[in-house]
Design a protein around this motif. Structure first.
Motif, PDB file in Angstrom:
ATOM      1  N   TYR A 107       0.799  -1.222   0.000  1.00  0.00           N
ATOM      2  CA  TYR A 107       0.000   0.000   0.000  1.00  0.00           C
ATOM      3  C   TYR A 107       0.836   1.278   0.000  1.00  0.00           C
ATOM      4  O   TYR A 107       0.271   2.372  -0.062  1.00  0.00           O
ATOM      5  CB  TYR A 107      -0.958  -0.008   1.204  1.00  0.00           C
ATOM      6  N   GLY A 123      -5.006  -2.250   4.544  1.00  0.00           N
ATOM      7  CA  GLY A 123      -5.273  -1.574   3.284  1.00  0.00           C
ATOM      8  C   GLY A 123      -6.124  -0.332   3.457  1.00  0.00           C
ATOM      9  O   GLY A 123      -5.794   0.565   4.238  1.00  0.00           O
ATOM     10  N   GLY A 180      -7.373  -4.100  -1.771  1.00  0.00           N
ATOM     11  CA  GLY A 180      -7.068  -3.320  -0.579  1.00  0.00           C
ATOM     12  C   GLY A 180      -8.254  -3.092   0.334  1.00  0.00           C
ATOM     13  O   GLY A 180      -8.133  -2.386   1.344  1.00  0.00           O
TER      14      GLY A 180
END
Length: 710
Positions: free
Chosen positions: A233, A348, A629
């Motif tokens: 991320y 995420g 995510g």
């Protein structure tokens, strides 16, 4: 006379603790406490330092007994590769102990690329006492298999003596003790003079700039070496920028508390619920001398007063437009920046946990981190109607507990102090299974299986599995529970990934891995044009052969359904085994970093960071309803509301689920490829509008063309 009384009282108080601890029974039957000690804590076994264990010399005929009353929490084969590093979790078993050890030795030979003597593979048994202490006895030969969860009494036979460690040629056993997962003295409970040195850390109040930078650099380097989710991320440039910014902004010594905020800021920006800063023993700092007397937070874009238990002047539900003169929108931006300091993060870009924290924990973030906030937790609120009110903070004491936020029932959903799971039967042939953790012992797993069998035999049509407020646990327990409802073969992970398979430089800074251990993941293979090493087809499971519920499944999740709870709802979604109801899960759907945790101990601050070494990829296919995510997004979402958290109408998500069952609503129409009546009407309306619009545009175009030609 007065001084004499105080002296006697002092002596009596000092005498109490020594008498309150009941002496343990020596684990070798027929021997006296202290007899035949081979190695004590802090002895060297050849060139290896034995920190915590007490080794007792035996013969192979010696009977080993439980030293205390308690519950079995572990019973498994282990191989001590080093004094402070053992291997366990073996898949191969034989028909008896001797065959089992031979099978394990072959398995280890493949993994370690060296011959392993089956003699040194032994049983370790773990016993948890009613006071929460844990004792681990290794070097056993089993007389029978103990199930975890089994209650055992002091003096019960637990096996015979075997061999603990390949470098110790004598038959022997070892015993260790821990309290709250921290090594503790194994000798004094037997009435022995101890050589154990407590690992309690010396309090360190400040760090120099050099110490701070050194510790942060070790953390970053360890993350790069171990952590497979590092760049999920954020980019490598962003990580380097975060580190560089910290070094540039902090040119003076910092306190341990300030340093750990810096660590949390790094960890928080990696967006992983399994990556965590563990509590610092020398930094048990009191959070507040005062507590706020009012609770407020954001809901649907508005800053409002939350429900509180006190009824005196409670402006519950009123909208706030300013806090201490700061506009609500500006303050929200400030508070959102503080959420990276939270103890546990969402993975995420999952939204539900952030939404809940913005609603429920705002005031603590404000008073703890905002430098201009009142130290006494006084706050001036301006309401939407123009009213300006000051709420003074209060001293925390028992008489003031009544002012705590009024959503205690909401936070206690699916939580029971005395049980890890609950079962119930509800109307409309519905059964309920509430799992507050997946760390169930073998007896509890049997009880869950028996419950599923009973509702299957009784022709129940619906099963609600509640994993709200469940932080996760043992994936083996999860796979067993899903096998009880699975319709076909299922896979826990498509593949697993690690950064390296050997040569871990920063294991020298861990508290739970041996620095000499250099080959942990030799069964992981390199894949062309991919970073890291991969293991495929490692977690394929079948439906349970005798117990299987084939009715409808409803899984309840919320913003605190982490890890294995997310994985359960992901399995239900992926294999179309039921519906998910509630809030987006805080752990992501596609992957999680959740295995083989290394505890990195930073040398200067003595702070410890838990870092997962293995990433499990659950699904490689992009789901239309679950972006990369994000957590598992429910089939039937229930929006966060004040009524829900205040329990105004009871358990909102459970009530909604029962209403779905009552009206026979199950897989949403979009999932089944069909439209209900209202959906068909909407489709026809849109389709008809499109045709008419196209027709009008075509006529208009012809008129224009005709006009131009004329």
């Amino acid at each position: 006379m007065k001084s004499f009384f105080l002296f006697v009282l002092f002596g009596f108080i000092c005498f109490l603790p020594a008498q309150s601890q009941e002496q343990l029974r020596w684990p070798v039957k027929g021997k006296n406490p202290g007899e035949n000690i081979l190695y004590r804590p802090n002895d060297y076994i050849f060139d290896e330092h034995n920190f915590n264990d007490l080794y007792i010399k035996t013969t192979e005929k010696d009977t080993i007994v439980a030293p205390c009353d308690g519950t079995i929490i572990m019973f498994k084969y282990v191989y001590n590769h080093k004094i402070n590093y053992s291997l366990s979790g073996f898949s191969s078993t034989g028909r008896n102990d001797q065959e089992t050890r031979k099978c394990i030795a072959k398995e280890l030979q493949t993994d370690l690329n060296k011959t392993v003597d089956p003699k040194y593979i032994n049983i370790t048994i773990g016993i948890s006492t009613p006071k929460g202490e844990k004792y681990y006895i290794s070097g056993l030969r089993p007389l029978k298999k103990f199930k975890t969860g089994y209650a055992i009494k002091k003096g019960d036979i637990i096996g015979t003596a075997g061999y603990v460690y390949k470098e110790i040629k004598h038959s022997c056993i070892s015993i260790s003790r821990s309290i709250k997962s921290i090594a503790a003295d194994p000798m004094s409970p037997f009435g022995l003079k101890t050589t154990f040195i407590s690992p309690a850390l010396k309090e360190k109040k400040q760090m120099t700039v050099r110490e701070m930078q050194e510790d942060i650099q070790i953390l970053v380097n360890a993350l790069k070496e171990w952590y497979p989710g590092l760049y999920d991320y954020i980019s490598a440039n962003e990580l380097d920028s975060i580190t560089r910014h910290i070094f540039e902004e902090h040119k003076k010594p910092v306190s341990i508390y300030q340093f750990e905020l810096l660590l949390k800021s790094i960890i928080g920006q990696l967006h992983d619920s399994h990556l965590a800063l563990l509590p610092h023993p020398s930094n048990q700092r009191k959070m507040f001398s005062y507590y706020p007397s009012i609770s407020f937070g954001w809901l649907n874009g508005c800053l409002i007063v939350n429900p509180i238990l006190t009824k005196e002047g409670n402006p519950y539900g009123k909208q706030i437009i300013e806090v201490d003169g700061i506009p609500a929108d500006s303050l929200k931006t400030i508070i959102e920046s503080y959420l990276i300091y939270s103890t546990q993060q969402a993975d995420g870009f999952s939204k539900s946990l952030t939404d809940f924290r913005l609603l429920s924990a705002f005031e603590f973030n404000y008073f703890q981190y905002y430098p201009k906030a009142s130290k006494k937790c006084d706050v001036e609120l301006k309401f939407a109607d123009g009213q300006l009110v000051t709420f003074n903070g209060i001293k925390p004491d028992k008489s003031k507990l009544k002012i705590l936020p009024g959503w205690l029932k909401f936070c206690a959903i699916n939580r029971n102090k005395n049980k890890n799971f609950t079962t119930d039967t509800l109307p409309n042939k519905t059964a309920y299974l509430g799992l507050s953790t997946f760390d169930l012992n073998e007896i509890e797993v049997e009880q869950v299986s028996n419950f599923i069998k009973s509702i299957s035999d009784s022709s129940y049509k619906h099963l609600i599995i509640d994993v709200r407020n469940n932080a996760g646990g043992d994936e083996k327990v999860l796979s067993h529970i899903f096998s009880l409802i699975a319709e076909d073969v299922f896979e826990m992970y498509t593949y697993k990934k690690v950064n390296k398979i050997k040569g871990f430089e920063f294991f020298k800074n861990t508290t739970n891995y041996s620095p000499e251990e250099s080959s942990m993941y030799l069964n992981y293979k390199k894949v062309p044009e991919k970073e890291g090493y991969f293991l495929f087809n490692d977690s394929i499971h079948k439906p349970h052969p005798t117990v299987n519920f084939n009715g409808r499944i409803y899984v309840l999740v919320n913003e605190r359904s982490f890890s294995a709870s997310t994985l359960l709802s992901a399995l239900v979604h992926k294999y179309k085994r039921g519906v998910v109801i509630g809030k987006e899960t805080p752990t992501t759907y596609h992957q999680m970093n959740a295995s083989d945790f290394a505890n990195l101990r930073l040398p200067n601050s003595l702070s410890t960071i838990r870092i997962p070494l293995v990433q499990g990829v659950f699904d490689t296919i992009d789901e239309p309803g679950i972006p990369r995510g994000r957590g598992v997004i429910p089939d039937y979402p229930v929006d966060l509301s004040i009524k829900e958290i205040s329990f105004e109408n009871g358990d909102s998500i459970l009530n909604y689920t029962m209403d779905l069952i009552k009206h026979s609503k199950y897989l949403p129409a979009k999932a089944e490829g069909n439209l209900d009546k209202s959906g068909k009407q909407l489709f026809l309306l849109i389709f008809g509008s499109a045709i008419i619009t196209t027709f009008i545009l075509a006529i208009s175009k012809k008129k224009k063309e005709k006009k131009i030609s004329n």
